[in-house]
Design a protein around this motif. Structure first.
Motif, PDB file in Angstrom:
ATOM      1  N   ILE A  42       0.667  -1.220  -0.188  1.00  0.00           N
ATOM      2  CA  ILE A  42       0.025   0.038   0.054  1.00  0.00           C
ATOM      3  C   ILE A  42       0.764   1.202  -0.027  1.00  0.00           C
ATOM      4  N   ASN A  43       1.909   1.258   0.859  1.00  0.00           N
ATOM      5  CA  ASN A  43       2.814   2.450   0.761  1.00  0.00           C
ATOM      6  C   ASN A  43       3.506   2.744  -0.546  1.00  0.00           C
ATOM      7  N   ALA A  44       3.644   1.679  -1.086  1.00  0.00           N
ATOM      8  CA  ALA A  44       4.270   1.833  -2.492  1.00  0.00           C
ATOM      9  C   ALA A  44       3.393   2.298  -3.548  1.00  0.00           C
ATOM     10  N   ILE A  45       2.209   1.911  -3.573  1.00  0.00           N
ATOM     11  CA  ILE A  45       1.082   2.073  -4.607  1.00  0.00           C
ATOM     12  C   ILE A  45       0.408   3.248  -4.295  1.00  0.00           C
ATOM     13  N   LYS A  46      -0.049   3.592  -3.089  1.00  0.00           N
ATOM     14  CA  LYS A  46      -0.942   4.547  -2.647  1.00  0.00           C
ATOM     15  C   LYS A  46      -0.542   5.951  -3.308  1.00  0.00           C
ATOM     16  N   PRO A  47       0.689   6.465  -2.951  1.00  0.00           N
ATOM     17  CA  PRO A  47       0.902   7.900  -3.367  1.00  0.00           C
ATOM     18  C   PRO A  47       0.836   8.022  -4.830  1.00  0.00           C
ATOM     19  N   LEU A  48       1.148   6.899  -5.382  1.00  0.00           N
ATOM     20  CA  LEU A  48       1.001   6.821  -7.137  1.00  0.00           C
ATOM     21  C   LEU A  48      -0.633   6.990  -7.481  1.00  0.00           C
ATOM     22  N   MET A  49      -1.466   6.366  -6.777  1.00  0.00           N
ATOM     23  CA  MET A  49      -2.807   6.273  -6.945  1.00  0.00           C
ATOM     24  C   MET A  49      -3.303   7.855  -6.954  1.00  0.00           C
TER      25      MET A  49
END
Length: 205
Positions: free
Chosen positions: A35-42
């Motif tokens: 989640i920490n890797a993908i959420k900022p990109l989302m």
């Protein structure tokens, strides 16, 4: 930009995630790390991921644990848990356009009596994201900065080799296109784009 273009950019951004936890004899990537890797990109691209539970099936599981030897025989302590199976739908939503991408998924979870559902939902979210974006997890240092630096240098050498085979005029135009004076100034994204362009050029020869 279409929703699939945005999703493709997220996939291109995350090459892999190293396993950060060990349990039951094996290593794995935790949900928090994913989640920490993908959420900022989302957030950056204006995407939401909507999870929906379509079906739940609970099944009691009785088994033996903690084997001990008593009176010359191996005996186990009885334990009961609930195995929860869920069928889900994960929907990507572009908040700017309302465009959607729907995906069916399934997962199991077994964790005491009341925690099976939570385990199944957590497992489903983690593995849906890992599989959707084809995120590698089989190397401990896959997201190590030094590894990324090494990969970038390898790609730069690959691009440089193909680049030097071009005529001087084409090399100049490519550098102008990327607004750099030399390949050493290119970012990883630019190198990947240049590699794709060079492949197409060489295919036409």
């Amino acid at each position: 930009m279409s929703i699939y273009k945005k999703l493709a950019e997220i996939q291109a951004e995350i090459k892999g995630l190293g396993q950060d936890k060990q349990g039951n004899g094996y290593k794995y990537v935790t949900g928090n790390k994913v989640i920490n890797a993908i959420k900022p990109l989302m957030i950056e691209k204006g995407l939401l991921l909507k999870p929906e539970v379509l079906d739940i099936e609970n099944q009691r599981m009785d088994y033996q644990v903690s084997l001990v030897k008593e009176n010359g025989q191996w005996c186990g302590k009885p334990k009961s848990e609930i195995l929860t199976k869920v069928k889900m739908k994960f929907t990507w939503i572009d908040v700017e356009t309302g465009e959607k991408d729907e995906n069916l998924f399934a997962a199991n979870g077994q964790n005491d009596w009341e925690k099976g559902l939570g385990s199944a939902l957590t497992y489903a979210e983690r593995y849906f994201l890992l599989k959707y974006f084809h995120i590698a997890t089989d190397e401990d240092d896959i997201d190590n900065p030094e590894r990324k630096k090494k990969e970038m240098e390898q790609l730069r050498k690959k691009v440089s080799s193909k680049f030097m085979e071009l005529e001087v005029e084409r090399r100049t135009k490519m550098l102008e296109y990327f607004k750099v004076g030399d390949l050493s100034e290119m970012s990883l994204e630019q190198l990947e784009d240049a590699d794709g362009m060079l492949n197409k050029i060489h295919e036409k020869k």
